[in-house]
Enzyme design. Structure first.
Site, mmCIF file in Angstrom:
data_model
loop_
_atom_site.group_PDB
_atom_site.id
_atom_site.type_symbol
_atom_site.label_atom_id
_atom_site.label_comp_id
_atom_site.label_asym_id
_atom_site.label_seq_id
_atom_site.Cartn_x
_atom_site.Cartn_y
_atom_site.Cartn_z
ATOM 1 N N HIS D 50 0.834 -1.203 0.000
ATOM 2 C CA HIS D 50 0.000 0.000 0.000
ATOM 3 C C HIS D 50 0.878 1.267 0.000
ATOM 4 O O HIS D 50 0.709 2.156 -0.833
ATOM 5 C CB HIS D 50 -0.928 -0.024 1.228
ATOM 6 C CG HIS D 50 -1.849 1.141 1.329
ATOM 7 N ND1 HIS D 50 -3.204 1.042 1.106
ATOM 8 C CD2 HIS D 50 -1.617 2.442 1.609
ATOM 9 C CE1 HIS D 50 -3.763 2.223 1.252
ATOM 10 N NE2 HIS D 50 -2.803 3.101 1.561
ATOM 11 N N GLU D 51 1.840 1.328 0.921
ATOM 12 C CA GLU D 51 2.706 2.515 0.997
ATOM 13 C C GLU D 51 3.602 2.614 -0.229
ATOM 14 O O GLU D 51 3.847 3.716 -0.746
ATOM 15 C CB GLU D 51 3.548 2.486 2.282
ATOM 16 C CG GLU D 51 2.732 2.501 3.577
ATOM 17 C CD GLU D 51 1.755 3.660 3.671
ATOM 18 O OE1 GLU D 51 2.048 4.741 3.122
ATOM 19 O OE2 GLU D 51 0.666 3.480 4.269
ATOM 20 N N HIS D 54 1.642 4.382 -2.940
ATOM 21 C CA HIS D 54 1.668 5.850 -2.807
ATOM 22 C C HIS D 54 3.021 6.416 -3.267
ATOM 23 O O HIS D 54 3.077 7.375 -4.035
ATOM 24 C CB HIS D 54 1.488 6.251 -1.329
ATOM 25 C CG HIS D 54 0.106 6.082 -0.799
ATOM 26 N ND1 HIS D 54 -1.028 6.453 -1.498
ATOM 27 C CD2 HIS D 54 -0.349 5.601 0.401
ATOM 28 C CE1 HIS D 54 -2.109 6.198 -0.752
ATOM 29 N NE2 HIS D 54 -1.724 5.677 0.394
ATOM 30 N N ASP D 126 -7.879 7.457 2.750
ATOM 31 C CA ASP D 126 -7.451 7.974 1.437
ATOM 32 C C ASP D 126 -8.645 8.346 0.576
ATOM 33 O O ASP D 126 -8.690 9.421 -0.017
ATOM 34 C CB ASP D 126 -6.644 6.904 0.665
ATOM 35 C CG ASP D 126 -5.300 6.584 1.315
ATOM 36 O OD1 ASP D 126 -4.804 7.381 2.131
ATOM 37 O OD2 ASP D 126 -4.748 5.501 1.016
#
Lengths: 245, 245, 245, 245, 245, 245
Positions: D50-51, D54, D126
């Site tokens: 997930h990170e 980004h 988000d």
């Protein structure tokens, strides 16, 4: 006027001159100058073109007020500002004046978009004001032929005592027609602003360049700049002879 | 009447004459005269034609009240005013009277638009009042054949205790029909006012010119002006013989 | 009954007679007589025909209550009134009674329109009451076959504790159907009232003329007038033998 | 800056270095580290991807801010975080920046879906932020050509005094158009994020693997990793030279 | 049970018998008897048929509770009542039970309409209860196949703290579907009640005639009456052996 | 854990064993056992099948939590319950887990309907929870491809300060799409639950029969029962080794 008198007193001048008056209007409407808060180079350019857009459209459209000062020195929340003053003190405003006012308000947005191919959050206050104005034309002043001479809202507006709610009285069908008219008015004003900014791109650049150089353009300078570019400034009237508030 | 008595007392007259009565109505309804607040030349012209529009339509339509005074001296928020008084004290109003009242209210807007090709914020209060009236005809008085003899709202209106909200009981479909009828009523009244102002343009000009000259026209003068232009004034009734409130 | 006892006491009569009872109902429901507030001639005529309309329709329709008194003496906000009393004390009301009640309520409006070709603000309270009644038939009492035996609203109605709001539970589609049924009920009652007033125009005129002459018609006189015009009055019952409240 | 000064004081260092500044931003924005609250293996993997999503999208898109730190150590309610800082202090944001910001926000969701074929509740914050941003673009900043330069809501928003409600002024038809534009903006940003994550799958894996190994990646390491994968990091600027708040 | 004990004590009986229990249920649910408030003959007939309708439908439908007592003695706001008690104490209710309950509730309305060709305001409370029940079937219990197993509303309902409002979460399209299902359920129950009342008209008459004669029918008498008309009463269970509340 | 410690203390045991932990979860979540409140035979059967439905679906679907205990002893408002515990402590939930959770929640309803051909009010809480979950998937977590990665509501939800109301921001058209997606998700989960209950009818009967016999089935027994019917239980993990709250 009070504010102007205080400023004059501080600087030990006897007469509340036009100079003080304009400074006091700026201070009351926009807050004190924020010299410490510098814009970066890119923002300075955007702001210069934004204000040049307002000033140019205002100078070309017949029902708009003449420009007294343009500045890109930040004041309060505004990155820059264009000060316009009416030629005469008036009680009434007309449909033609509103239409030109909306185009002038869009001048900043249009200039940003044309020059940089991008738009910023800068015009958000302009959009809020011009949208409310366009809606009032349609719902309060009978200035849309499609809607006609119906006033949709009373003076008390939609909120009662700040806590209740008055449901709008008109139907969804009428609401959609109103939205259509508000959009039409804004779109037509947009086209008008866009045409001016495209046609007079040279003048727009000149104003923006001058602003980036000097940060502020006063009326006289601005009018010389207009004349140099073939635009006749609006009839000048001495601001000291008519009270503004 | 109280207000009238005070005015008479101040000027040391014994009888509360028609003159005092009219002045007191003006003061209570419009606020004191504001001689210091002068309109500029353009505004004076617009206001003169606006009031002339009200006065002319009121004089031609059969169910409208006769004109007692026209003025372009500012009072309160109004730039000018036309004072109409009913021939008789009445408890009830009829559909025909409402229809003519709406046309009279539109007279100012129509005159501005016809003469100057532009409209101002001046008629905003007129539009608010006539729109509420047209809506009441449709939703409270059964005066629209399309909607029929249904009352849509109780006396308590939509707001309850000033804080709650009563959702309208009728459907969106009904709401759209109501809007359609309100618009039809106003559009028909508009057409009536427009026809009068176009047909009697000469009289409109005469009233406006006189107003610009004298600022105020009293009933007698106004009726002479009508007669001179081939319009028969409404039957005169002595205002002193009937209480107005 | 309390009020009736007071009135009887004042006039030094021992028995609370029908006369006192009716007077007390009038006073409680309509406020005291306002002899000073005179209607002008035109209004008197309109009011006479309006009340005659109620009284005539009430006398012809089988489920409506019989008329006890008609008056054009102003009381409270009402210009005139028609007093009807049920033949028997009842706890329940039926669909047929509601339908006739609505037609009776429309009698005043219809008479005004037929006789004068215009309608006034006078029937506004009638419309409010009959509209609420027609809506209750549809949404509370299952008296519309289209909507069926669904109750749309609880006893608490739409407002909760006088300050909150309970959004209606049903859809816009259902709301439009309800509006359609309410309109149908009222339109059918209108046609019924109109037929009676057109067919019995002679009786209507007779009642109105008598009212203009005498200002008030008591039950006996009214029934004689009906008989003279070929209408059989409803079975008479002595009002003293049944408590009204 | 205050928070940074306290942290520096605690650790007995004289200068508020970049290190302290970043730690203070993390603490103020996300809450203190929660070393005790360990993610399980599966969650660690999901959070790492997930990170990484980004960070990767942020590194590729031209208008997005450069990444300063990535971490999968839980802080407050967040399982991990990616710290981005603008290259320069700015007052205004542009449409292009907003569009890239939305794509960066979607990077986490897209990575989860592409790698695991499932999505978690993790991206809920988000989505909330990017949806509000997309709506503001359309309704406040004139950044949708379909809607145009209309501002739909004032600064006061929809809630008044925290207790009343201001009904939206625009029609259902306009509302549907707004929804369409908001969806279009988000869908286009989604496609952009998806293209980057698909095309640069190798880099995404590399960032995620490094995160699972080390739990935190600082800017220098991250940029080396980008370079090793053929992506040029954004121009570096010393964070100490520009105030962040 | 408390109320029952008090009643037994008053009449000096040791055991709280079934007799006392039923009387206490009647008193708590309906208020004390109002012997003084007599119905007129017509109302007595309507009420007798109304209660006979409830009792007959309840006796025929398999999932409805058996009848314990029928009365046309006014209690509180009710003109009459039919007391039904479940055969067993239950925590859950099923779809089939709800469907029969709705038909039983409609029994009174249907009887009035079939016998008198008119309906009264009497069934208004029945309609309110059965409509809420039908809506709950659709929106809370997943008992409509068209809507499916979606719960539309939480336990807190639509009103929050008695003063706020929670706007319904579902769309107008869903709301229309819900209305359609509620109507279908009620219409089908109506058909069921109507078939019973038409088919068993002789029994309905017998119950109503007995009620007019005696004002109250106890369970034993009622079951004999059913048997005499070829209807088998529901399995009897001694009410004293199961607590009702 | 506190609650578990108290229970262990009461029974004089030193270690908070799995037994105490489960009992404490039951007590906190469901309230104390209500041995006195006995279900009747029919209700016991319905409840047994209802809980067997939850347990069977939970055991078959891959993303659902394993069953730790099933009981038909009433607790608080629940007639019975099925206790499921996740294999691992998790912070995030995924779309696949939500979808299986919804099917598990529907297991009770489906079992009632399949076995008895009728449904009760029993599943009302299940429906409420699963409907809110399905709606959150669509409006908060971007788990519907039709709606996409838009969050419709902020954390504050629709109610502000528990008393105001925030009108939903999206259009009726979007609301209808959301309803469609919520319905689709629930309908698909329904089909999944129905397929399992139809295919594994023998196992369902076995669980229900055992429940009626013993009232409670612990995990070990339940897993033996699954194995005996050819279903492999989910990987067992010692509950004592992972904190549950």
């Amino acid at each position: 006027m009070n504010e102007a008198a205080i400023l004059a007193a501080r600087e030990d001048r006897k007469k509340v001159a036009q100079f003080d008056l304009i400074r006091s209007i700026e201070k009351v409407m926009l807050g004190p100058e924020r010299k410490s808060h510098l814009l970066n180079k890119k923002e300075k350019e955007i702001t210069a073109y934004h204000e040049a857009g307002h000033a140019l459209v205002s100078s070309v459209l017949p029902y708009a007020d003449p420009v007294h000062k343009i500045s890109i020195i930040s004041r309060g929340r505004a990155a820059g500002y264009t000060l316009k003053l009416p030629l005469e003190d008036t009680k009434m405003q007309s449909k033609n004046e509103f239409l030109d006012d909306i185009a002038v308000s869009l001048g900043g947005y249009v200039a940003e978009k044309e020059i940089f191919g991008d738009v910023t959050t800068g015009p958000s206050n302009d959009l809020q004001v011009l949208s409310a104005l366009a809606r009032d034309m349609v719902t309060r002043y009978g200035m849309s032929d499609v809607i006609g001479t119906i006033a949709m809202e009373g003076d008390g507006g939609r909120a009662m005592f700040g806590r209740g709610v008055v449901d709008r009285e008109y139907s969804e069908a009428m609401s959609a027609k109103i939205d259509g008219e508000v959009k039409r008015i804004i779109d037509e004003a947009y086209a008008k602003a866009l045409a001016i900014i495209t046609d007079q791109r040279k003048v727009l650049d000149a104003i923006a360049v001058r602003l980036i150089e000097k940060e502020t353009i006063e009326r006289e300078d601005f009018e010389l700049l207009l004349i140099a570019n073939g635009i006749t400034p609006k009839a000048k009237k001495d601001i000291e002879h008519q009270p503004v508030v």
